[in-house]
Design a protein around this motif. Sequence first.
Motif, PDB file in Angstrom:
ATOM      1  N   SER A  88       4.044   4.228  -1.837  1.00  0.00           N
ATOM      2  CA  SER A  88       3.778   4.539  -3.245  1.00  0.00           C
ATOM      3  C   SER A  88       4.713   5.593  -3.817  1.00  0.00           C
ATOM      4  O   SER A  88       4.651   5.895  -5.011  1.00  0.00           O
ATOM      5  CB  SER A  88       2.327   5.006  -3.422  1.00  0.00           C
ATOM      6  OG  SER A  88       2.123   6.268  -2.796  1.00  0.00           O
ATOM      7  N   ALA A  95       5.117   0.142  -5.039  1.00  0.00           N
ATOM      8  CA  ALA A  95       3.731   0.419  -5.419  1.00  0.00           C
ATOM      9  C   ALA A  95       2.829  -0.795  -5.247  1.00  0.00           C
ATOM     10  O   ALA A  95       1.632  -0.642  -4.954  1.00  0.00           O
ATOM     11  CB  ALA A  95       3.671   0.924  -6.862  1.00  0.00           C
ATOM     12  N   ALA A  98       1.853  -0.814  -1.720  1.00  0.00           N
ATOM     13  CA  ALA A  98       0.950   0.316  -1.489  1.00  0.00           C
ATOM     14  C   ALA A  98      -0.454  -0.007  -1.983  1.00  0.00           C
ATOM     15  O   ALA A  98      -1.451   0.326  -1.322  1.00  0.00           O
ATOM     16  CB  ALA A  98       1.483   1.568  -2.185  1.00  0.00           C
ATOM     17  N   LEU A  99      -0.541  -0.652  -3.139  1.00  0.00           N
ATOM     18  CA  LEU A  99      -1.839  -1.026  -3.696  1.00  0.00           C
ATOM     19  C   LEU A  99      -2.597  -1.937  -2.737  1.00  0.00           C
ATOM     20  O   LEU A  99      -3.803  -1.750  -2.509  1.00  0.00           O
ATOM     21  CB  LEU A  99      -1.643  -1.717  -5.048  1.00  0.00           C
ATOM     22  CG  LEU A  99      -2.902  -2.191  -5.760  1.00  0.00           C
ATOM     23  CD1 LEU A  99      -3.841  -1.022  -6.050  1.00  0.00           C
ATOM     24  CD2 LEU A  99      -2.534  -2.908  -7.061  1.00  0.00           C
ATOM     25  N   CYS A 130      -1.304   4.018  -8.032  1.00  0.00           N
ATOM     26  CA  CYS A 130      -0.497   2.795  -7.936  1.00  0.00           C
ATOM     27  C   CYS A 130      -0.591   1.965  -9.212  1.00  0.00           C
ATOM     28  O   CYS A 130       0.418   1.432  -9.693  1.00  0.00           O
ATOM     29  CB  CYS A 130      -0.939   1.959  -6.741  1.00  0.00           C
ATOM     30  SG  CYS A 130      -0.462   2.628  -5.146  1.00  0.00           S
TER      31      CYS A 130
END
Length: 212
Positions: A88, A95, A98-99, A130
């Motif tokens: 992130s 991102a 990461a989410l 995110c």
Amino acid sequence: SPELGVAHVSCLADQAKLLVAEALEDKLGLEAHHERWKRWDTCDLCKQPYHGDVRCALGWACYRTYAGLPEMDMARLNSLTVLGNGLSERDVGRAEEALCVYEAVLNSLRRDKTATKHDLLTVQANIALCLNRLGRHDEAFAAETSVFARYKATLGTAHQQTILAGLNLVAGLSQNRKHAEAREFLRKHDLVATSQRVLGAQHPITMRLRWA
């Protein structure tokens, strides 16, 4: 290379892995384990978090270290969080990945009867971050509002976690150019004065709130 001052990620990862293993083997206690776990994302010399590609690479190394543990093992879940934090990073630009990682952690924690409200709120705050970075500002604002309200109800306004949640919400509003709403939120919850009283005028959170 050493000449360029670039960290040897494999060395940092080996050191973090060894220190965490020693804490568990020697039964040094939760606080010692927590301090050693931070070596996965924080420099032991300057005490500042790693950034960018180094943090992302350490996140992958951390996850690979503990990926073989049972799904609900806290070391495995914590390693996923370290990975998500690395992905992130703004200048890493991952991102979306990461989410997905944070959502997987949240789903596991919701099935874990030992998970605390703080565990859940921490992941939900990461998810909101995110969402903001992905331009999904309305979803991010809803998530940040929920996290702030739950921290306030659980810990009160005069607590660092609540203040930080408020800062995240204000930062999200400002990024979405909703400056009037950000100022109104700060005024309504008296966050700047509260942060100065609780954390100090020179604390990074207080300074960021004043600049918001």
